[in-house]
Scaffold this active site. Structure first.
Site, PDB file in Angstrom:
ATOM      1  N   GLU A  25      36.232  30.567  42.326  1.00  0.00           N
ATOM      2  CA  GLU A  25      36.976  30.766  41.076  1.00  0.00           C
ATOM      3  C   GLU A  25      38.305  30.009  41.091  1.00  0.00           C
ATOM      4  O   GLU A  25      39.344  30.529  40.690  1.00  0.00           O
ATOM      5  CB  GLU A  25      37.193  32.260  40.830  1.00  0.00           C
TER       6      GLU A  25
ATOM      7  N   ASP B  13      28.667  40.741  40.891  1.00  0.00           N
ATOM      8  CA  ASP B  13      30.075  41.088  40.852  1.00  0.00           C
ATOM      9  C   ASP B  13      30.308  42.552  40.498  1.00  0.00           C
ATOM     10  O   ASP B  13      30.702  42.840  39.367  1.00  0.00           O
ATOM     11  CB  ASP B  13      30.783  40.175  39.839  1.00  0.00           C
TER      12      ASP B  13
ATOM     13  N   GLU C 114      36.797  47.975  37.656  1.00  0.00           N
ATOM     14  CA  GLU C 114      36.757  46.827  36.754  1.00  0.00           C
ATOM     15  C   GLU C 114      35.577  46.889  35.783  1.00  0.00           C
ATOM     16  O   GLU C 114      35.742  46.736  34.576  1.00  0.00           O
ATOM     17  CB  GLU C 114      36.691  45.527  37.571  1.00  0.00           C
TER      18      GLU C 114
HETATM   19  O1  GCW Z   1      35.318  40.656  39.946  1.00  0.00           O
HETATM   20  C1  GCW Z   1      35.931  39.424  39.880  1.00  0.00           C
HETATM   21  C2  GCW Z   1      37.186  39.654  39.123  1.00  0.00           C
HETATM   22  C3  GCW Z   1      38.316  38.747  39.522  1.00  0.00           C
HETATM   23  C4  GCW Z   1      38.452  38.785  41.045  1.00  0.00           C
HETATM   24  C5  GCW Z   1      37.159  38.296  41.646  1.00  0.00           C
HETATM   25  C6  GCW Z   1      37.158  38.355  43.159  1.00  0.00           C
HETATM   26  C7  GCW Z   1      40.422  38.648  42.373  1.00  0.00           C
HETATM   27  O2  GCW Z   1      36.905  39.572  37.760  1.00  0.00           O
HETATM   28  O3  GCW Z   1      39.473  39.218  38.883  1.00  0.00           O
HETATM   29  O4  GCW Z   1      39.551  38.037  41.490  1.00  0.00           O
HETATM   30  O5  GCW Z   1      36.086  39.084  41.215  1.00  0.00           O
HETATM   31  O6  GCW Z   1      36.552  39.288  43.689  1.00  0.00           O
HETATM   32  O7  GCW Z   1      37.718  37.507  43.805  1.00  0.00           O
END
Ligand code: GCW
Length: 705
Positions: free
Chosen positions: A297, A376, A404
């Site tokens: 990311e 995720d 989240e």
């Molecule tokens: O779940 C996703 C999140 C990001 C996060 C990423 C990660 C810290 O939306 O905000 O970044 O995973 O785990 O690195």
């Protein structure tokens, strides 16, 4: 050193699971604490405060001093009691210099002795006695040894020092600001951190990473010029047996060191890290190590130099090795700029594809940190196949306590049952029985049975332990929703013993948090929380397909929100059907990343568990599930049912809400109202979407728009 001159916001923090009254049983006894060590001092302070409050008596002795009439003795070995017949259970130390944290509890005719080899063990023993309450003293004679399942019981904070323009002070934080940072500074007053450390110690957490894995410019400096701030924070945690870790940027040699590369095979880069590590451990001798999100990311990593993740991790591992330091290297590596038109790329495959070939290549002090699912932190995902595919690598299971994707602490969602299910999963056994193969908990802790896999032979994994993203902020209840405290509590306890029952943990948490409350309140808590994970799943994305959340902030429904984006999280719904074909035969091949029997179980829609059907298969809306319902009717039924359950939660809570602290009660009621609003929105959008796509009406003729 950067110290914020502004005072910390004037509000008191909720006592959570360390309500004063939770110490009543211990505090009314005659208690002796014996031994030296800093944490023994902490134990003594706790006992002194409790006995002063509840009329007991406290004395501090040297080990070996005679004890006559004490009702509770907390002592370091050598023993005050008869020599132990069976030796203390070893925790099977997994490096990084963690002390033996086990303790032995004996009770004879109501007199209790807690004995530990280290002061850390003594602290855990103290909180064990607190948890037991009166039962610690009036139970039958006993002789038990308690040891954690793993040395690595960690919480990660996604807190930013600076307020990030999009993610704010705490990335994916739903509990106000950060307990560590405020608009670019570390709080001058760390009393809030101290209370947090005490809460964590009481559930057995022993490591904390204090900054976001997305390391921005300001946060990167914690490693260098702002190390003094980390020293202050580490001093607070140290009193509670918790070691501090930092998230670091792989590009630090460039951004902080002025080099023109961060190539892990470059000598200057390696030296830069050696010097950085030396400075950190010089300032903080019990520092834990670094957490790294690389090539993920947008975070920098070894790929930029054509190097592997083993090259990257091992270079850092060498720098921290002299200090028993650890590198937590995250496996969350995937292409976040994929073309949604490209059906051959499957984000779920990515971690396995990147890391499986590197098994055996990582240094001993590297822990590969793997999210529980391949995507995720969704409400439902299969276990990440990486956990089963790396016999020679220490792998940590990463969970998300911060909600989240599970209601952002607006929704009451108790995650204990989810984690317990994940921890008990067996990759080499689909019978659901107590078969001979190891569980996920065994793989993470390096304990339990050896793996016998025709593909990989017979092996026992080196321990990687547990990590999870914290849900705490400077909110008065710590966690926004007061009931979200139960998740943090359960996470800590499950790290210590993954076999604990999540329902029993809820009772433990409630008894400590709301001591003396009528049993009706306890019952209502169970009604609200016991099945809340399942309820959330019912009214959100169906059958394991995931997402359908609003892009960016991830709260509330948006069925097509991610469908035409580069993020790799699609459901592929059209007029005929829905789901992602991840089979080997016709799909992305992801199902083949599992060992037998699960590769075969997931491969076929007739054997794939209903709750994961759309994760693995694209099927018509009329496909009949194992439950006997069609996919589309299942969607309607669960969405109506999910909202009905939230209404029932509200009903149960309203009957007891006047029996609890009005503060708590008001916050809970407010959040439950939002949960109902949001669940209704989810129900109506999801049902309407699939009704419009499929044209198939609800069998029961309920209102769909
Ligand atoms: O779940 C996703 C999140 C990001 C996060 C990423 C990660 C810290 O939306 O905000 O970044 O995973 O785990 O690195």
């Amino acid at each position: 050193m950067t110290v914020d001159s502004r005072p910390l916001t004037e509000h008191t923090a909720h006592s959570a699971w360390l309500h004063d009254d939770a110490f009543a049983a211990l505090g009314s006894r005659r208690v002796v604490v014996a031994g030296d060590g800093a944490l023994t001092g902490t134990v003594a302070e706790e006992v002194a405060a409790a006995t002063a409050r509840f009329g007991g008596a406290f004395s501090r002795l040297e080990v070996g001093d005679g004890v006559s009439d004490a009702e509770l003795v907390l002592t370091l070995s050598p023993p005050l009691v008869e020599p132990v017949e069976t030796p203390m259970v070893s925790t099977g130390s997994t490096g990084a210099g963690t002390a033996d944290e086990s303790f032995r509890l004996t009770r004879e005719a109501g007199a209790v002795v807690v004995q530990a080899a280290s002061d850390a063990g003594l602290l855990h023993g103290l909180f064990h006695v607190v948890r037991l309450g009166e039962a610690a003293f009036d139970g039958p004679d006993a002789d038990e040894t308690h040891a954690p399942a793993t040395d690595l019981r960690m919480l990660d904070h996604w807190d930013n020092v600076d307020v990030h323009p999009v993610m704010g002070q705490v990335e994916r934080g739903y509990s106000g600001g950060s307990i560590f940072y405020d608009h670019g500074y570390v709080h001058a007053d760390l009393s809030r951190v101290e209370r947090y450390a005490r809460l964590l110690a009481a559930v057995g957490i022993n490591r904390v990473a204090i900054n976001n894995v997305n390391v921005h410019t300001r946060e990167a400096r914690l490693l260098t010029e702002d190390l003094g701030d980390v020293v202050r924070v580490a001093a607070v945690f140290r009193r509670w047996g918790i070691r501090v870790h930092l998230s670091v940027s792989f590009a630090s040699p460039i951004t902080l060191g002025g080099l023109d590369t961060s190539d892990p095979l470059d000598q200057d880069v390696a030296h830069w890290w050696v010097r950085a590590a030396a400075r950190v451990w010089d300032a903080i001798p019990d520092f834990g190590g670094f957490v790294v999100k690389a090539d993920s990311e947008g975070q920098p990593g070894p790929f930029a130099y054509g190097r592997t993740h083993a090259d990257g991790a091992n270079m850092l591992a060498a720098a921290v090795e002299p200090y028993d330091g650890l590198i937590h290297w995250r496996a969350f590596v995937y292409d976040h700029k994929q073309d949604w038109r490209d059906r051959s790329t499957d984000r779920a495959r990515a971690a396995y594809d990147h890391f499986h070939p590197l098994d055996g290549a990582f240094s001993d002090n590297v822990v590969l940190q793997v999210k529980y699912g391949p995507l995720d932190f969704q409400v439902r995902e299969p276990l990440s196949p990486v956990l089963a595919a790396m016999p020679h690598t220490r792998v940590a299971l990463e969970l998300q306590v911060t909600q989240e994707y599970t209601g952002q602490q607006q929704h009451a969602v108790y995650l204990g049952p989810q984690w317990s299910q994940l921890l008990g999963f067996r990759f080499w056994d689909a019978s659901g029985g107590e078969g001979g193969s190891p569980t996920v908990a065994d793989l993470a802790t390096g304990r339990g049975k050896a793996v016998e896999d025709p593909g990989t032979g017979t092996w026992r994994k080196p321990a990687g332990g547990f990590a999870a993203v914290s849900n705490v902020g400077d909110d008065e209840f710590w966690t926004g929703h007061p009931f979200a405290q139960a998740n943090l509590y359960a996470y800590g306890r499950l790290c210590w013993d993954p076999a604990l029952d999540p329902g029993a943990l809820l009772d433990e948490w409630a008894a400590l948090t709301f001591p003396g409350t009528p049993s009706a309140v306890r019952d209502a808590l169970h009604t609200v929380l016991d099945r809340s994970w399942e309820t959330y799943e019912q009214y959100t994305s169906p059958l394991g397909v995931g997402f359908m959340v609003r892009p960016g902030h991830h709260y509330g429904p948006d069925v097509d929100g991610y469908e035409y984006t580069p993020w790799g999280t699609y459901h592929f719904a059209d007029r005929d059907g829905i789901g992602v074909d991840r089979t080997v035969r016709t799909g992305t091949g992801y199902a083949g990343q599992y060992p037998a029997p699960w590769s075969a179980v997931y491969e076929s829609p007739s054997t794939c568990p209903d709750e994961l059907l759309l994760f693995f298969h694209h099927v018509p809306y009329t496909h009949v599930l194992q439950s006997g319902s069609t996919v589309v009717q299942h969607i309607y039924d669960t969405h109506f049912d999910g909202v009905a359950r939230v209404e029932a939660m509200i009903g149960a809570w309203s009957e007891v809400s006047t029996l609890v602290d009005p503060h708590v009660s008001e916050r809970v009621s407010e959040r439950l109202a939002e949960q109902l609003r949001s669940a209704t929105e989810w129900r109506d959008q999801v049902n309407t979407y699939f009704f419009r796509k499929s044209g198939i009406p609800d069998e029961r003729g309920r209102r769909i728009y």
